[in-house]
Write a protein that holds these residues in place. Structure first.
Motif, PDB file in Angstrom:
ATOM      1  N   ALA A 275      39.605  20.347 -34.021  1.00 54.50           N
ATOM      2  CA  ALA A 275      39.564  19.833 -35.396  1.00 54.50           C
ATOM      3  C   ALA A 275      39.153  20.920 -36.375  1.00 54.50           C
ATOM      4  N   GLU A 276      38.208  21.754 -35.962  1.00 58.91           N
ATOM      5  CA  GLU A 276      37.758  22.844 -36.831  1.00 58.91           C
ATOM      6  C   GLU A 276      38.894  23.812 -37.108  1.00 58.91           C
ATOM      7  N   VAL A 277      39.632  24.183 -36.068  1.00 59.02           N
ATOM      8  CA  VAL A 277      40.770  25.093 -36.246  1.00 59.02           C
ATOM      9  C   VAL A 277      41.836  24.466 -37.127  1.00 59.02           C
TER      10      VAL A 277
ATOM     11  N   ARG B 213      43.280  26.129 -40.506  1.00 59.02           N
ATOM     12  CA  ARG B 213      44.611  26.752 -40.436  1.00 59.02           C
ATOM     13  C   ARG B 213      45.697  25.910 -41.108  1.00 59.02           C
ATOM     14  N   SER B 214      45.560  24.599 -41.080  1.00 62.16           N
ATOM     15  CA  SER B 214      46.618  23.732 -41.584  1.00 62.16           C
ATOM     16  C   SER B 214      46.294  23.246 -42.990  1.00 62.16           C
TER      17      SER B 214
ATOM     18  N   LYS C 172      42.620  14.611 -43.095  1.00 58.75           N
ATOM     19  CA  LYS C 172      41.928  13.335 -42.889  1.00 58.75           C
ATOM     20  C   LYS C 172      42.257  12.763 -41.519  1.00 58.75           C
ATOM     21  N   GLN C 173      43.529  12.812 -41.150  1.00 61.03           N
ATOM     22  CA  GLN C 173      43.948  12.290 -39.847  1.00 61.03           C
ATOM     23  C   GLN C 173      43.296  13.082 -38.713  1.00 61.03           C
ATOM     24  N   ALA C 174      43.162  14.400 -38.892  1.00 59.39           N
ATOM     25  CA  ALA C 174      42.536  15.230 -37.860  1.00 59.39           C
ATOM     26  C   ALA C 174      41.075  14.844 -37.667  1.00 59.39           C
TER      27      ALA C 174
END
Length: 377
Positions: free
Chosen positions: A64-66, A70-71, A76-78
């Motif tokens: 989740a942190e990455v 990066r994205s 929110k979904q992550a």
């Protein structure tokens, strides 16, 4: 957008703190506990689930942190997926040793409360109820022999928490709408006050400042003159033969003349100058930060421009103005300034009208620029 990203990161930071606290608690428990469960946790075939769950928790948080770093999409979904996975993994880790570990399963629902998202609450609530039913009937009941009452109580907690969260969200929305209405009302009130203040300061017919506002502004500027050496000139302007216009063509034509003369004045003054309807057919202009020659040129331009205007409703006869101009001398004061300017205006009217006369001009020495372009000082 940046505010939403900060929220996502704050939530993830909160989960990192919870995970680190969990790992620390497990380490301390294993270090100082002498229970039979802890002695067998790393034995072959016994503790592999414990280790796998902890590794998956750390892996989920790292993923989740990455993703957030990066994205640019689906942050929110992550966070929601990470919360759901971590919550159930924590439950599997704590359940053998901690009573009431099922409370960890409420963490995803708390996200909906943090995000103030009613749709997310419904989705996570329904999914959590169904998912926990699968966990209970697929793992806990056949493998651990947990009673059905425990399953019912946990599901009831889900429902109660979801209903409470819904009430909080609805109440929060009502409060937000009330605050928005209150803010809108305050803004409307401020606009109304500004309009009212403007109406109190402006002359309704001409759109120039009124007599009262003129004196307030002049008092302030004279104080600046005395304290800071501000240059100031006062011009008083009177429409020539205005009574004849009213008597011959009617007061409505007189009002049109006043409006047009005022509009022409307003278009010719500078941003730092101040024009007002002083009373009746008389106007006043305050020039600031101008030399006497510049102020004189400005009022002469007004005189020429007003005389060149066409008035078809007044028989196409020219409307002229007489102007008195005075430069403020330090120490004169307001009363003397007005007396000098008014005397100059009276001299212009008596000397044939359609003229600009300065306070330096004595009686009988009317100077029109059409006859004598030299500026008397």
């Amino acid at each position: 957008m940046q505010s939403a990203e900060r929220w996502h990161r704050r939530i993830l930071y909160g989960y990192w703190i919870i995970v680190l606290c969990l790992l620390l608690a497990q380490f301390l428990y294993m270090l100082y506990s002498r229970s039979a469960e802890m002695e067998t946790i790393f034995s072959p075939g016994k503790g592999h689930m414990f280790i796998v769950c902890n590794l998956m928790i750390v892996l989920s948080m790292a993923s989740a942190e990455v993703w957030l770093r990066r994205s640019l999409r689906y942050h929110k979904q992550a966070v929601v997926v990470c919360s759901f996975v971590v919550s159930y993994l924590m439950y599997f880790v704590l359940e053998p040793y901690v009573d009431g570990a099922q409370m960890m399963l409420l963490m995803p629902l708390m996200l909906a409360l943090i995000y103030f998202d009613q749709r997310l609450l419904y989705s996570l609530g329904a999914f959590s109820i169904v998912f926990y039913a699968g966990v209970y009937f697929g793992l806990e009941r056949p493998l651990l022999g947990k009673p059905l009452l425990e399953f019912v109580l946990v599901e009831c907690v889900y429902v109660v928490f979801a209903l409470t969260a819904q009430a909080v969200i609805l109440r929060g929305r009502e409060t937000r709408e009330y605050l928005e209405q209150l803010t809108k009302s305050e803004q409307e009130l401020m606009v109304e006050r500004a309009i009212s203040d403007k109406l109190l300061k402006m002359d309704a017919l001409t759109g120039l400042y009124n007599h009262k506002t003129f004196h307030e502004y002049l008092d302030s500027l004279l104080e600046q003159c005395e304290n800071n050496g501000l240059r100031l000139q006062l011009a008083l302007m009177d429409i020539d033969n205005f009574k004849q216009v009213n008597d011959r063509y009617g007061h409505w034509v007189g009002d049109l003349v006043l409006k047009e003369v005022a509009a022409k004045m307003g278009s010719l003054i500078g941003l730092n100058d101040f024009a007002a309807r002083y009373g009746g057919e008389e106007f006043a202009v305050i020039f600031t930060d101008k030399s006497f020659q510049e102020a004189y040129a400005a009022v002469e331009q007004m005189r020429i421009s007003i005389a060149a205007m066409c008035h078809p409703y007044a028989g196409n006869k020219p409307i002229t103005v007489s102007i008195g101009l005075c430069h403020y001398q330090l120490g004169d004061g307001k009363e003397l300034l007005f007396r000098k300017t008014d005397d100059s205006l009276y001299t212009a009217k008596r000397g044939g009208k359609n003229a600009v006369v300065t306070s330096a001009v004595t009686s009988g020495e009317v100077h029109k620029l059409t006859e004598n372009p030299q500026i008397p000082i």
